[in-house]
Design a protein around this motif. Structure first.
Motif, PDB file in Angstrom:
ATOM      1  N   PRO A 259      41.217  49.653  50.362  1.00  0.00           N
ATOM      2  CA  PRO A 259      40.785  49.147  51.672  1.00  0.00           C
ATOM      3  C   PRO A 259      40.946  50.187  52.776  1.00  0.00           C
ATOM      4  CG  PRO A 259      42.140  47.516  50.545  1.00  0.00           C
ATOM      5  CD  PRO A 259      42.225  48.780  49.742  1.00  0.00           C
TER       6      PRO A 259
ATOM      7  N   ALA B 142      44.406  44.913  52.662  1.00  0.00           N
ATOM      8  CA  ALA B 142      43.125  44.215  52.625  1.00  0.00           C
ATOM      9  C   ALA B 142      42.911  43.536  53.968  1.00  0.00           C
ATOM     10  CB  ALA B 142      43.124  43.186  51.503  1.00  0.00           C
TER      11      ALA B 142
ATOM     12  N   ASP C 278      39.043  39.716  55.926  1.00  0.00           N
ATOM     13  CA  ASP C 278      37.877  39.241  55.197  1.00  0.00           C
ATOM     14  C   ASP C 278      37.818  39.794  53.779  1.00  0.00           C
ATOM     15  OD1 ASP C 278      37.380  41.855  55.870  1.00  0.00           O
ATOM     16  OD2 ASP C 278      35.433  41.499  56.813  1.00  0.00           O
ATOM     17  N   GLU C 279      38.965  40.224  53.251  1.00  0.00           N
ATOM     18  CA  GLU C 279      39.023  40.739  51.890  1.00  0.00           C
ATOM     19  C   GLU C 279      40.067  39.969  51.090  1.00  0.00           C
ATOM     20  OE1 GLU C 279      37.948  45.304  51.742  1.00  0.00           O
ATOM     21  OE2 GLU C 279      39.676  44.997  53.051  1.00  0.00           O
TER      22      GLU C 279
ATOM     23  N   SER D 201      36.898  40.098  46.363  1.00  0.00           N
ATOM     24  CA  SER D 201      35.996  41.017  47.066  1.00  0.00           C
ATOM     25  C   SER D 201      36.335  42.471  46.760  1.00  0.00           C
ATOM     26  CB  SER D 201      36.039  40.757  48.573  1.00  0.00           C
ATOM     27  OG  SER D 201      37.287  41.095  49.131  1.00  0.00           O
ATOM     28  N   MET D 202      37.630  42.800  46.679  1.00  0.00           N
ATOM     29  CA  MET D 202      38.003  44.172  46.331  1.00  0.00           C
ATOM     30  C   MET D 202      37.581  44.503  44.902  1.00  0.00           C
ATOM     31  SD  MET D 202      41.691  44.934  48.139  1.00  0.00           S
ATOM     32  CE  MET D 202      42.583  43.796  47.085  1.00  0.00           C
TER      33      MET D 202
ATOM     34  N   GLU E  86      33.978  45.503  44.885  1.00  0.00           N
ATOM     35  CA  GLU E  86      33.764  46.858  45.392  1.00  0.00           C
ATOM     36  C   GLU E  86      34.139  47.922  44.359  1.00  0.00           C
ATOM     37  OE1 GLU E  86      32.309  47.701  48.587  1.00  0.00           O
ATOM     38  OE2 GLU E  86      31.747  45.671  48.023  1.00  0.00           O
TER      39      GLU E  86
ATOM     40  N   SER F 208      28.936  45.792  52.083  1.00  0.00           N
ATOM     41  CA  SER F 208      30.229  45.546  51.463  1.00  0.00           C
ATOM     42  C   SER F 208      30.386  44.049  51.215  1.00  0.00           C
ATOM     43  CB  SER F 208      31.357  46.055  52.370  1.00  0.00           C
ATOM     44  OG  SER F 208      32.627  45.763  51.821  1.00  0.00           O
TER      45      SER F 208
ATOM     46  N   ARG G  34      32.301  40.702  51.045  1.00  0.00           N
ATOM     47  CA  ARG G  34      33.462  40.231  51.793  1.00  0.00           C
ATOM     48  C   ARG G  34      33.617  38.710  51.685  1.00  0.00           C
ATOM     49  NH1 ARG G  34      36.255  44.452  54.874  1.00  0.00           N
ATOM     50  NH2 ARG G  34      35.189  46.310  54.090  1.00  0.00           N
TER      51      ARG G  34
ATOM     52  N   TYR H  11      31.878  33.706  50.348  1.00  0.00           N
ATOM     53  CA  TYR H  11      31.635  35.130  50.136  1.00  0.00           C
ATOM     54  C   TYR H  11      30.204  35.478  50.533  1.00  0.00           C
ATOM     55  CZ  TYR H  11      35.920  35.118  47.333  1.00  0.00           C
ATOM     56  OH  TYR H  11      37.218  35.003  46.908  1.00  0.00           O
TER      57      TYR H  11
END
Length: 479
Positions: free
Chosen positions: A12, A37, A40-41, A45-46, A49, A452, A454, A465
């Motif tokens: 992040p 994070a 909004d993570e 979501s991570m 990514e 991205s 999120r 999401y």
């Protein structure tokens, strides 16, 4: 066992300096920072990514045919988190997706299951780590994700080049109380450090020796040694007892981003793969409810499959201006007065299902007659007025330019102000969306952005999401 085909990591953008924690709490300052994070993570979501980084540029024929998601901090319980990752990556519906959650060791289990799978399998490791304010877990933890794609052990049709061969694996399992958290509790508990060190020492020695024997290596033959785990004292002791020369010890990145638990060994492995030379050997040892060891050898194909941005670039691009009070707010440990606005409405299941391609995978539509791109897809073309289905066009990796933006200090947000922008995408198409990781003071019309995945909000226990734009900070925009 299937060889490693691709890898990717996500760190992040936000950092919390440990000195900031100490200044607020009146404690002695520790060096370095931890990755955080954003509001909004989350682990899902991570994970998306990291997986996007791993799969970027990989031909569709090599797409994963199975997905495994590991985390000690899943966004949902009693619901599979891997399905959201699956949807965001647009994997085939016949590809199974499953969670391996609940403990740090689950990340290693996902990795080895991916190696043993007869089909190409993507293992996604993602974690948010923290603890009570002022505690060691809060100070030394970190948030990050890593993803690894392994060729199927029974997939003879695959032509994806292997970037690292698996030479050996070893496990040493023992039941003892080192770290635990009862369901519903916000923070973990740990036993006395000396006990954990004594319990791990013989297990580490036996598992590491077994792995080297399988691989036909001596400690001096290991080019990169990664030792990970949440028990710092045991980790340092195990590394020293391996016999591997200290020059080969990989930086555990703890001072720069902290310890992201389930994802720690994965992020460090990605960092090593970013710079490993062909033929070099990498030994990974994880201390968590026993000891797990993996030995890899980089191949000549690695140089052509290094992911961007590299882990070191992501760390260097981090923003360490985050305040401790903001961090506590994002973590739900500081309940602050919200804006005088109605509470956000939760997303609803039927419309989410109907718009899944747009919502999770960010798939636009292109008119079959005039070629106009529509975000979101429409039933009627705004240019030629053609009525009918549009051709799907994935946009997640398409960059854009900020056409205009506004800064809203009153919108409901855990991190005000909210920045809304109109983005013109390369190749056509315009959309109004929120900007993530943006500094309102330095934002300008014409800035380049990329998309991205999120978590836009959580209401009544439902996570919503979608995709946000974020400033491009590392080289040219991808797309």
């Amino acid at each position: 066992m299937g060889g490693l085909v691709a890898y990717g990591a996500y760190v992040p953008h936000r950092r919390l300096r440990r000195g900031e924690i100490a200044a607020v709490l009146g404690a002695a300052a520790a060096p370095g920072s931890r990755s955080v994070a954003a509001h909004d993570e989350d682990s899902t979501s991570m994970g998306v990514e990291a997986a996007r980084a791993a799969l970027r540029g990989l031909p569709g024929a090599h797409a994963p045919r199975q997905l495994l998601f590991a985390s000690s901090a899943p966004a949902y319980t009693d619901k599979t988190n891997a399905t959201a990752v699956h949807a965001a990556l647009r994997l085939d519906r016949t590809a199974p997706a499953a969670d391996m959650c609940g403990a740090v060791r689950s990340g290693f289990a996902a990795l080895t299951a991916a190696q043993d799978s007869p089909v190409p399998t993507l293992a996604v490791l993602s974690d948010l780590r923290g603890g009570l304010p002022g505690g060691a877990d809060e100070r030394e933890g970190g948030d990050a994700a890593a993803a690894f794609l392994f060729a199927g052990s029974g997939d003879t049709a695959s032509t994806a080049p292997v970037i690292a061969d698996v030479l050996a694996r070893a496990w040493s399992t023992s039941e003892f109380l080192d770290r635990w958290r009862i369901q519903g509790e916000a923070s973990s508990r740990t036993w006395e450090e000396r006990f954990g060190e004594q319990a791990y020492a013989p297990l580490a020695g036996a598992a590491f020796a077994d792995a080297l024997k399988q691989a036909g290596l001596t400690p001096e033959g290991v080019d990169h040694l990664i030792v990970a785990g949440t028990h710092g004292r045991a980790v340092r002791g195990a590394a020293a007892r391996t016999g591997v020369p200290r020059r080969a010890w990989a930086d555990d990145l703890a001072e720069a981003i902290g310890n992201p638990g389930t994802a720690q060994f994965g992020v460090v492995l990605c960092d090593v793969l970013d710079r490993a030379a062909p033929g070099e050997t990498i030994a990974v040892m994880l201390l968590a409810d026993g000891v797990s060891v993996l030995v890899l050898r980089a191949t000549g194909a690695l140089a052509g499959r290094r992911t961007e941005p590299a882990v070191a670039e992501q760390i260097a691009a981090g923003d360490d201006s985050l305040t401790y009070t903001t961090f506590l707010t994002w973590r739900g440990l500081l309940d602050r007065e919200p804006p005088r606005r109605p509470d956000p409405e939760p997303p609803y299941a039927p419309p989410m299902l109907r718009s899944a391609e747009w919502k999770y995978a960010f798939v636009a539509g292109r008119c079959q007659v005039c070629g106009t791109r529509h975000l979101p897809p429409a039933d009627v073309c705004r240019e030629c007025r053609h009525v009918g289905p549009m051709d799907p066009e994935p946009m997640a990796d398409t960059a854009g330019t900020v056409a205009t933006f506004t800064i809203d200090h009153l919108a409901y947000s855990l991190s005000p102000p909210t920045v809304m922008a109109v983005v013109d995408f390369d190749g056509g198409g315009r959309m109004r969306c929120e900007l993530a990781d943006a500094d309102p003071g330095s934002l300008r019309i014409g800035d380049r952005v990329e998309m991205s995945f999120r978590r836009t909000r959580t209401a009544r226990g439902v996570h919503n999401y979608f995709w946000k734009a974020r400033p491009v900070r590392r080289g040219a925009a991808r797309g």
